[in-house]
Design a protein around this motif. Sequence first.
Motif, PDB file in Angstrom:
ATOM      1  N   ASN A  60       0.841  -1.178   0.000  1.00 37.26           N
ATOM      2  CA  ASN A  60       0.000   0.000   0.000  1.00 37.26           C
ATOM      3  C   ASN A  60       0.885   1.240   0.000  1.00 37.26           C
ATOM      4  O   ASN A  60       1.491   1.578   1.026  1.00 37.26           O
ATOM      5  CB  ASN A  60      -0.900  -0.004   1.244  1.00 37.26           C
ATOM      6  N   PRO A  61       1.011   1.949  -1.144  1.00 38.08           N
ATOM      7  CA  PRO A  61       1.864   3.145  -1.197  1.00 38.08           C
ATOM      8  C   PRO A  61       1.479   4.200  -0.162  1.00 38.08           C
ATOM      9  O   PRO A  61       2.354   4.869   0.394  1.00 38.08           O
ATOM     10  CB  PRO A  61       1.647   3.659  -2.626  1.00 38.08           C
ATOM     11  N   LYS A  62       0.192   4.351   0.108  1.00 38.84           N
ATOM     12  CA  LYS A  62      -0.226   5.368   1.068  1.00 38.84           C
ATOM     13  C   LYS A  62       0.289   5.052   2.474  1.00 38.84           C
ATOM     14  O   LYS A  62       0.765   5.950   3.193  1.00 38.84           O
ATOM     15  CB  LYS A  62      -1.748   5.495   1.091  1.00 38.84           C
ATOM     16  N   SER A  63       0.203   3.777   2.872  1.00 33.44           N
ATOM     17  CA  SER A  63       0.716   3.404   4.192  1.00 33.44           C
ATOM     18  C   SER A  63       2.217   3.659   4.287  1.00 33.44           C
ATOM     19  O   SER A  63       2.727   4.134   5.314  1.00 33.44           O
ATOM     20  CB  SER A  63       0.428   1.928   4.464  1.00 33.44           C
ATOM     21  N   TRP A  64       2.930   3.372   3.183  1.00 30.48           N
ATOM     22  CA  TRP A  64       4.370   3.617   3.166  1.00 30.48           C
ATOM     23  C   TRP A  64       4.671   5.112   3.312  1.00 30.48           C
ATOM     24  O   TRP A  64       5.509   5.507   4.123  1.00 30.48           O
ATOM     25  CB  TRP A  64       4.969   3.070   1.877  1.00 30.48           C
ATOM     26  N   THR A  65       4.002   5.936   2.510  1.00 38.02           N
ATOM     27  CA  THR A  65       4.281   7.379   2.559  1.00 38.02           C
ATOM     28  C   THR A  65       3.889   7.974   3.911  1.00 38.02           C
ATOM     29  O   THR A  65       4.578   8.853   4.426  1.00 38.02           O
ATOM     30  CB  THR A  65       3.543   8.108   1.427  1.00 38.02           C
ATOM     31  N   ASP A  66       2.797   7.476   4.498  1.00 38.99           N
ATOM     32  CA  ASP A  66       2.396   7.970   5.824  1.00 38.99           C
ATOM     33  C   ASP A  66       3.461   7.632   6.861  1.00 38.99           C
ATOM     34  O   ASP A  66       3.822   8.474   7.708  1.00 38.99           O
ATOM     35  CB  ASP A  66       1.056   7.361   6.229  1.00 38.99           C
ATOM     36  N   SER A  67       3.989   6.409   6.820  1.00 38.34           N
ATOM     37  CA  SER A  67       5.034   6.011   7.762  1.00 38.34           C
ATOM     38  C   SER A  67       6.320   6.790   7.518  1.00 38.34           C
ATOM     39  O   SER A  67       7.019   7.172   8.468  1.00 38.34           O
ATOM     40  CB  SER A  67       5.307   4.511   7.626  1.00 38.34           C
ATOM     41  N   PHE A  68       6.629   7.043   6.251  1.00 37.84           N
ATOM     42  CA  PHE A  68       7.843   7.779   5.915  1.00 37.84           C
ATOM     43  C   PHE A  68       7.774   9.215   6.443  1.00 37.84           C
ATOM     44  O   PHE A  68       8.757   9.746   6.988  1.00 37.84           O
ATOM     45  CB  PHE A  68       8.028   7.788   4.391  1.00 37.84           C
ATOM     46  N   VAL A  69       6.616   9.826   6.319  1.00 37.41           N
ATOM     47  CA  VAL A  69       6.437  11.181   6.853  1.00 37.41           C
ATOM     48  C   VAL A  69       6.560  11.169   8.367  1.00 37.41           C
ATOM     49  O   VAL A  69       7.202  12.046   8.972  1.00 37.41           O
ATOM     50  CB  VAL A  69       5.068  11.754   6.424  1.00 37.41           C
ATOM     51  N   GLU A  70       5.961  10.160   9.008  1.00 39.61           N
ATOM     52  CA  GLU A  70       6.005  10.087  10.465  1.00 39.61           C
ATOM     53  C   GLU A  70       7.434   9.924  10.979  1.00 39.61           C
ATOM     54  O   GLU A  70       7.811  10.507  11.997  1.00 39.61           O
ATOM     55  CB  GLU A  70       5.132   8.912  10.933  1.00 39.61           C
ATOM     56  N   LEU A  71       8.245   9.143  10.267  1.00 41.61           N
ATOM     57  CA  LEU A  71       9.608   8.867  10.712  1.00 41.61           C
ATOM     58  C   LEU A  71      10.588   9.977  10.358  1.00 41.61           C
ATOM     59  O   LEU A  71      11.552  10.226  11.093  1.00 41.61           O
ATOM     60  CB  LEU A  71      10.094   7.545  10.110  1.00 41.61           C
ATOM     61  N   THR A  72      10.362  10.634   9.220  1.00 47.16           N
ATOM     62  CA  THR A  72      11.365  11.590   8.723  1.00 47.16           C
ATOM     63  C   THR A  72      10.837  13.003   8.508  1.00 47.16           C
ATOM     64  O   THR A  72      11.626  13.944   8.376  1.00 47.16           O
ATOM     65  CB  THR A  72      11.944  11.096   7.389  1.00 47.16           C
ATOM     66  N   GLY A  73       9.516  13.165   8.422  1.00 42.48           N
ATOM     67  CA  GLY A  73       8.953  14.467   8.100  1.00 42.48           C
ATOM     68  C   GLY A  73       9.042  14.805   6.619  1.00 42.48           C
ATOM     69  O   GLY A  73       8.764  15.942   6.224  1.00 42.48           O
ATOM     70  N   ILE A  74       9.396  13.831   5.774  1.00 43.43           N
ATOM     71  CA  ILE A  74       9.583  14.055   4.337  1.00 43.43           C
ATOM     72  C   ILE A  74       8.466  13.370   3.560  1.00 43.43           C
ATOM     73  O   ILE A  74       8.097  12.222   3.850  1.00 43.43           O
ATOM     74  CB  ILE A  74      10.949  13.517   3.872  1.00 43.43           C
ATOM     75  N   ASP A  75       7.930  14.074   2.557  1.00 38.58           N
ATOM     76  CA  ASP A  75       6.917  13.507   1.670  1.00 38.58           C
ATOM     77  C   ASP A  75       7.628  12.700   0.579  1.00 38.58           C
ATOM     78  O   ASP A  75       8.267  13.279  -0.304  1.00 38.58           O
ATOM     79  CB  ASP A  75       6.075  14.624   1.043  1.00 38.58           C
ATOM     80  N   PHE A  76       7.515  11.386   0.657  1.00 41.52           N
ATOM     81  CA  PHE A  76       8.205  10.522  -0.299  1.00 41.52           C
ATOM     82  C   PHE A  76       7.720  10.771  -1.726  1.00 41.52           C
ATOM     83  O   PHE A  76       8.512  10.751  -2.681  1.00 41.52           O
ATOM     84  CB  PHE A  76       7.973   9.061   0.088  1.00 41.52           C
ATOM     85  N   ASN A  77       6.435  11.044  -1.895  1.00 48.45           N
ATOM     86  CA  ASN A  77       5.878  11.239  -3.234  1.00 48.45           C
ATOM     87  C   ASN A  77       6.454  12.454  -3.947  1.00 48.45           C
ATOM     88  O   ASN A  77       6.685  12.418  -5.162  1.00 48.45           O
ATOM     89  CB  ASN A  77       4.353  11.371  -3.159  1.00 48.45           C
ATOM     90  N   THR A  78       6.687  13.514  -3.211  1.00 48.04           N
ATOM     91  CA  THR A  78       7.176  14.742  -3.854  1.00 48.04           C
ATOM     92  C   THR A  78       8.695  14.846  -3.848  1.00 48.04           C
ATOM     93  O   THR A  78       9.275  15.520  -4.703  1.00 48.04           O
ATOM     94  CB  THR A  78       6.585  15.973  -3.146  1.00 48.04           C
ATOM     95  N   THR A  79       9.364  14.172  -2.907  1.00 46.29           N
ATOM     96  CA  THR A  79      10.824  14.308  -2.782  1.00 46.29           C
ATOM     97  C   THR A  79      11.585  13.227  -3.534  1.00 46.29           C
ATOM     98  O   THR A  79      12.669  13.494  -4.077  1.00 46.29           O
ATOM     99  CB  THR A  79      11.225  14.274  -1.289  1.00 46.29           C
ATOM    100  N   PHE A  80      11.040  12.013  -3.612  1.00 47.08           N
ATOM    101  CA  PHE A  80      11.767  10.902  -4.224  1.00 47.08           C
ATOM    102  C   PHE A  80      11.157  10.423  -5.550  1.00 47.08           C
ATOM    103  O   PHE A  80      11.894  10.175  -6.516  1.00 47.08           O
ATOM    104  CB  PHE A  80      11.864   9.726  -3.242  1.00 47.08           C
ATOM    105  N   ILE A  81       9.859  10.259  -5.593  1.00 44.80           N
ATOM    106  CA  ILE A  81       9.234   9.674  -6.788  1.00 44.80           C
ATOM    107  C   ILE A  81       9.546  10.454  -8.074  1.00 44.80           C
ATOM    108  O   ILE A  81       9.794   9.819  -9.120  1.00 44.80           O
ATOM    109  CB  ILE A  81       7.713   9.539  -6.585  1.00 44.80           C
ATOM    110  N   PRO A  82       9.596  11.786  -8.100  1.00 46.29           N
ATOM    111  CA  PRO A  82       9.835  12.486  -9.373  1.00 46.29           C
ATOM    112  C   PRO A  82      11.143  12.116 -10.064  1.00 46.29           C
ATOM    113  O   PRO A  82      11.196  12.105 -11.307  1.00 46.29           O
ATOM    114  CB  PRO A  82       9.829  13.967  -8.960  1.00 46.29           C
TER     115      PRO A  82
END
Length: 565
Positions: free
Chosen positions: A359-381
């Motif tokens: 589930n990409p959403k669960s991953w991005t939510d956990s990533f934000v919680e752990l690092t404060g970084i939005d994986f979708n906007t910072t890494f995916i592009p």
Amino acid sequence: MRGQQQPRKRTKANSSRLSPQRRRQNHKSRSLAITVGGALLLIVGGAIAFALLQGRSGGRKAFGPTALLPQDTLLSVTVSTNIGQWKALTKLGTEQSQKNLQTNLQDIEKTVLTQGLSYEENIAPWVGDQITMAFLPPTAESGPEFEDQATIWILPVRNSGRAKKLFIEKLATSGNQAQSRTYQDVEIQEFQLEDQQYAIATPDKRNLVFTAAGAPIDQVIDTLKGKPSISATPRFTEAISEIGASSPLAQIYINMPLATAQLAAGSNQPISEASLARIQEVRGLGSTVTLDADDTLNFKTITWLDPEAKYPLVVKNDAAGMAKRLPANTLMMASGGNFQELWQAYAKGTSAKLIVPFNPKSWTDSFVELTGIDFNTTFIPWLDRKFAGAIVPAQDNNDQNIGLVALAQTSDSTAALQAFKQLDDAVREQRDFQIAESKIDKSSVITWKVPPGLPIASHGSLSDKTMFFTIGAPVPIAKQLVESQSSLNQAELFKDATQSSLKSHNGQFFVHVPRMLKVMDTNPLFPKIAPGTQEYAQGIEAIGMTTAISSPWSARYDIRVKLKN
């Protein structure tokens, strides 16, 4: 086996007789979607169990008895009765896996051929060069579960006189309460075996059809008389022509809309109606299995979309080259053509979610919680090129000290470096990680350490804009990646397992089975394999898969299972 009859109360004896078959059917319902493991289990754990050890040799054959199987057939498996092929297969693997295979063959013979029948005495003298087993989907009469599906056996008749004497008359005795009826000018014999009804007929004089209950055999006759068969499935003929083989060991067909609907119904992860509709645009799957001279089971597989599919495939096969970025001692790897597209496909819903729930959403939510970084906007592009994931040992002779490796090629290395810099700052400030920079062969490598200085991860860049990230044994693995003295694509086992007729590809998979089994057996971070499955797996040297998009509507998968000799 149960057919399309009114529900009945099963006797204790009948339940005991059918339980092994039910376990196999339940297992198949979890393995219908195509992966390397799915295809392997379907053949080695299922089709081989149904395969018979005596028979005749033959030349190039059609893809099973397509004229007899109704279009709504869920699954069909056609196996060769060539004694030489099966004897060659039963000599491969370990002594234990060979013993297990023989035991399973005996068990299935006892389960299917009741009343003292045996394949060698009652079928082999008259049967042709292939046997087909097929499932029809559950109905209101048969029940809602996979285990309640109607089973169809189709056996080509080489000698009709011996078939009647050795098989039909043996089954349809007065003691079995045999009765005759006619349906569409075809004579059908029905009889009882241990509180279960069966039916048998030779509708086209060339094939003997044997079913549980009467309704399935009527459907076979309807198909022969003109109702649509599986060969009428859109694009079936065109797709199957790409995977033909002369003397195949087995042939598989899966009705993907029906199969995925069953998998989705039993999935632990809910799938929306929109996602399921997208998944079910895959109309069918076909696979031809051969036993090659190098002791390898070769699966030539194709999937194809419905002509009305709203989402055609993008013909882009540019994933080559990632194996050369990994060290030769790599235990397992998987690569793809574009991580960004894969991520977006998961977000939209694809059949891959049925195989590897994510589930990409669960991953991005956990990533934000752990690092404060939005994986979708910072890494995916910038993750817009080919990629690979791998399990790599820190040392050649120590598979227990391993690490996970992620590789990704990018069109924007500046954005990639900025994203990793942002991630370094986040874990240092929020997780108290120590960030250390070092040089390996003139390349800059960043290592994450936790107090009192234990390295846990590293990242850096290789040539041609390839970024890497490692977890576990970061320093020695980063050194192997950067120095790249001996690469995976040069390893003989990798080359054997991934050889393919596909000139270009959009993904590869490879696993060194014996070494990974040891890791899974001793490393607490990996799941344990059931003892029965492990015994079969120990007979395998390596598994490799190469995939390619053949057209806007079809995808090819060359899967090789290299067996121990």
